[in-house]
Every structure is written in C-alpha cells, then in structure tokens.
Design an enzyme around this catalytic site. Structure first.
Site, mmCIF file in Angstrom:
data_model
loop_
_atom_site.group_PDB
_atom_site.id
_atom_site.type_symbol
_atom_site.label_atom_id
_atom_site.label_comp_id
_atom_site.label_asym_id
_atom_site.label_seq_id
_atom_site.Cartn_x
_atom_site.Cartn_y
_atom_site.Cartn_z
ATOM 1 N N LYS A 154 2.293 -10.375 2.083
ATOM 2 C CA LYS A 154 2.354 -9.832 3.442
ATOM 3 C C LYS A 154 1.722 -8.443 3.481
ATOM 4 C CE LYS A 154 7.029 -8.190 2.394
ATOM 5 N NZ LYS A 154 8.460 -8.527 2.482
ATOM 6 N N TYR A 165 -3.567 24.576 7.237
ATOM 7 C CA TYR A 165 -2.873 24.682 8.526
ATOM 8 C C TYR A 165 -1.556 25.419 8.380
ATOM 9 C CZ TYR A 165 -5.968 21.317 10.824
ATOM 10 O OH TYR A 165 -7.036 20.681 11.375
HETATM 11 C C1 PLP Z 1 9.032 -8.562 1.203
HETATM 12 C C2 PLP Z 1 9.976 -9.653 0.829
HETATM 13 C C3 PLP Z 1 10.049 -10.129 -0.495
HETATM 14 C C4 PLP Z 1 9.357 -9.447 -1.643
HETATM 15 O O1 PLP Z 1 10.178 -8.409 -2.120
HETATM 16 P P1 PLP Z 1 9.763 -7.438 -3.329
HETATM 17 O O2 PLP Z 1 10.897 -6.493 -3.413
HETATM 18 O O3 PLP Z 1 8.497 -6.770 -2.908
HETATM 19 O O4 PLP Z 1 9.588 -8.283 -4.542
HETATM 20 C C5 PLP Z 1 10.837 -11.237 -0.741
HETATM 21 N N1 PLP Z 1 11.537 -11.840 0.246
HETATM 22 C C6 PLP Z 1 11.519 -11.391 1.522
HETATM 23 C C7 PLP Z 1 12.330 -12.073 2.559
HETATM 24 C C8 PLP Z 1 10.762 -10.279 1.844
HETATM 25 O O5 PLP Z 1 10.771 -9.813 3.106
#
Ligand code: PLP
Length: 380
Positions: free
Chosen positions: A41, A262
C-alpha cells in the site's frame, strides 16, 4: 565544477530490491508454514509499488495487499495473472463490478460489504473471493461482534464466493509483551470459531517476528520488507533497503553572530562553515528536524543548524577539513550511519511515516532483482 559531474540530481534515493527480497525470505522462514503476503500500500511505503512488487513476485510472492482499489488495479496490470491483490480499506459502493472484473479480492469490513459482494458474486458463477475482517479490539476496520453473530446465524450470506481468509489486525503488535495482543487474539479466535473453518490472518511484520510459533495462516508483511524496525525495541533483524543522499548546493564561511535560515533560530557563536544541501521538507525530510537532525560524510556527523526549508537545509561543517566537502558532493541522510529509526526517533515519529513521506522529487534508483518490469531506472 568537477564535483558536479554531468548528473542533474539533487538527491538520490536508492532502493535495494535484493534487500527487500532477503527481508521477505527472512519473514517467510520465521513464519513457515504460513504463507507470506507483501503489503505494498501507499506505493510500497513510498518506495515504488511496481518495482517492489515485481521483485517480490519474481521471488515467489503471489499475494499483495493494498489499501485502495486504485492501487490494486494499477498493480494488477503490471503483474502476471497469478498474483492476487487484496484491498484493505474495503469494498466501496459502486466499485463492485470494477473489482470483480479485475479479479481484485476485497477485504470485507461490514455486513453491508458482505451483502453487496454476495450480490455481485451471484452473477459471477462462484469465481469471486474475499477476505473477511473482524474488529478484535482496535476499533478501526472490520465486522463488529454483532456483525459476526449475524453471519454465523445466516451462513447463506457467505455463499456464492470463496472466503479465502478471516483476518484481524493488532493494535500493539510492535509491543510483544502487551496483554492486549493476547486479548485481541482471544477475541479473534472466539469470533472466528463462530464461522465455518476458514484460514486465518492476523500477523503484520511485528507479529510474525515475535510469534514465530503461531503466525496464523497468512502473514501480511509491510515495514519489515522495507528494512524498518518492526518491533518497538531491540535489534533490527532486517536488512537496510533505503539509502538517501543529498547534494551540497553551496558551502559558505560565515562570521560569528550570524543568523542561519528562516527565523534565524541558529546564530553562530564563532566563525563557521555552513553547507546548504538539496533536501527539504517538500522531499519528506521532517521540518521537526530543524536544529536537531544531522547528515553524514564518511562517517562524520554534520549537524543540521537552523530550520529545514522547503527545498534545502543547512549543516554546520566547520569541523571538516576544507577540502573534504564542496558544492556538488553528496552527503548521507539515510544509510550506514543513520537509520530510518534514528531519523524517526529524532522527529518523534515512526519509520513508516519517514518512508511514506519521501517525496516524488527524489531520484529513485533500483538495485536490481530479477528480470521484472520496473517503474524506475534499473542499475545493474
Ligand atoms: C499496513 C498493514 C499491515 C502491514 O503492517 P507492517 O507493520 O507494516 O508489517 C498489515 N495488515 C494491515 C491490516 C495493515 O493495515
């Protein structure tokens, strides 16, 4: 002049796909016999979903999780047909046909989503699949206890499509000693047991690494693949995936009592040398790191002084020999001397946020894995 070369690059982000694959294999071996899916994702946590997924596919991974349907559709077109894509954020009204046509597998998070998928599945001749998510205590996504009871009392709701997995997500997987993990897992087991026997998935990277004896049937690995520290404390068993280096734009000598950046939040106490480098908060470098972060040159720490600008930041390089650093050179922001976790801790955030903020202006280069289509330039 000589230090610039002919490369028009302000900052270089190198993604080591071999390291991604090695991290995948490590999670696979600790989780066996569970299958391991890759969570890609948010553009594979900012690193490039097509390149990362291509490498993981070539390494044998066939299951991929995205958050959104659009992310899954883009990857669906880039990978061979035997890869399966799951959409964590659920099945939105009006997207059922598009998802079904593309063979995307939604994570069903409510009874309404179950009913809508069942309706579409009826006209698909039993070829559709889904994952059913149960909220076991995190209050984020998934069926409530009541929802699971309704399903249990009306098995017909789950007919007409294959439920590949029943899943849940843990709120404190990165803190293995927390009793909340056991409480959530007990709730998950209790509610899953009300349903027909379906393989189970609850482990992210952290849960897979800390519960190797009992990772469920499908691990959903994200941050571990990308070299992040999955568990809140202790050594990081994963190989580093990301290197980030920034170009020096100018080096200047400034006298004592001179403001830098800044707000002039930094004022030199003595004559100093200031190097301006070409990464700023628009590239995802946290603005919080003004006055407290650092870059590195050959292992030497170069403290950030003054605020982080949009496109640059300033380093105090007074202690370096004059010849050691000049305009056109690169300094390390992420790599051997400074990990994602170091930066995240200084910025009071987590490695996930550092990674996903890395901006599109950074010049991404992929250290190659296999003969797979990549969305970036491939370095042999
Ligand atoms: C993002 C996510 C993962 C992956 O988790 P990590 O901690 O990055 O390994 C797994 N399951 C769900 C439902 C997630 O939203």
């Amino acid at each position: 002049m000589g230090r610039w070369g002919d490369e028009d690059v302000s900052a270089r982000l190198t993604v080591d796909l071999d390291a991604v694959v090695e991290n995948y294999r490590r999670i696979e071996s600790t989780s066996a016999p569970a299958a391991v899916a890759s969570v890609v994702k948010a553009n594979a946590y900012g690193l490039g979903a097509i390149a990362v997924s291509g490498a993981l596919y070539a390494a044998g991974c066939r299951r991929f999780f995205t958050a959104q349907l659009g992310e899954a559709l883009a990857l669906r077109n880039a990978l061979p047909d035997d890869a399966t894509f799951y959409v964590l954020n659920g099945l939105w009204p009006g997207t059922e046909i598009e998802a079904a046509q593309a063979g995307i597998v939604p994570v069903l998070n409510s009874l309404d989503q179950v009913r809508r998928w069942r309706r579409v599945a009826a006209s698909w001749g039993g070829r559709l699949s889904a994952i059913l998510q149960i909220d076991s205590g995190m209050s984020r996504l998934g069926l409530t206890r009541e929802g699971v009871r309704v399903l249990a009392g009306d098995p017909d709701l789950l007919s007409g499509f294959e439920v590949q997995f029943v899943m849940t997500h843990l709120a404190l997987a990165d803190t293995p000693g927390s009793c909340w993990n056991d409480i959530q897992l007990a709730t998950f087991e209790e509610l899953s047991n009300l349903l027909p026997a379906i393989p189970r998935s609850f482990a992210n990277s952290a849960a897979a690494l800390t519960r190797p004896q009992r990772p469920g049937d499908l691990v959903r690995a994200g941050i571990g693949l990308y070299g992040g520290q999955a568990i809140a404390s202790g050594p990081n068993p994963m190989r580093r995936v990301v290197d980030l280096s920034a170009r020096v734009l100018q080096v200047r000598d400034v006298p004592a009592n001179t403001g830098v950046g800044y707000g002039m939040t930094h004022v030199t106490r003595a004559p100093a040398r200031i190097a301006t480098i070409a990464v700023g908060y628009a590239d995802g470098w946290p603005r919080r790191l003004g006055g407290r972060g650092a870059a590195f040159l050959d292992g030497r720490r170069l403290p950030v002084v003054g605020r982080i600008s949009m496109d640059s930041m300033t380093l105090d390089v007074t202690d370096l020999p004059r010849s050691a650093l000049d305009a056109g050179d690169f300094v390390e922001l992420l790599g051997e001397n400074q990990s994602l976790e170091d930066v995240a801790a200084q910025a009071e955030t987590i490695s996930y946020e550092i990674l996903t903020n890395l901006g599109p202006r950074l010049d991404r280069t992929y250290a190659r894995y296999g003969a797979v289509p990549l969305d970036g330039r491939v370095s042999a």
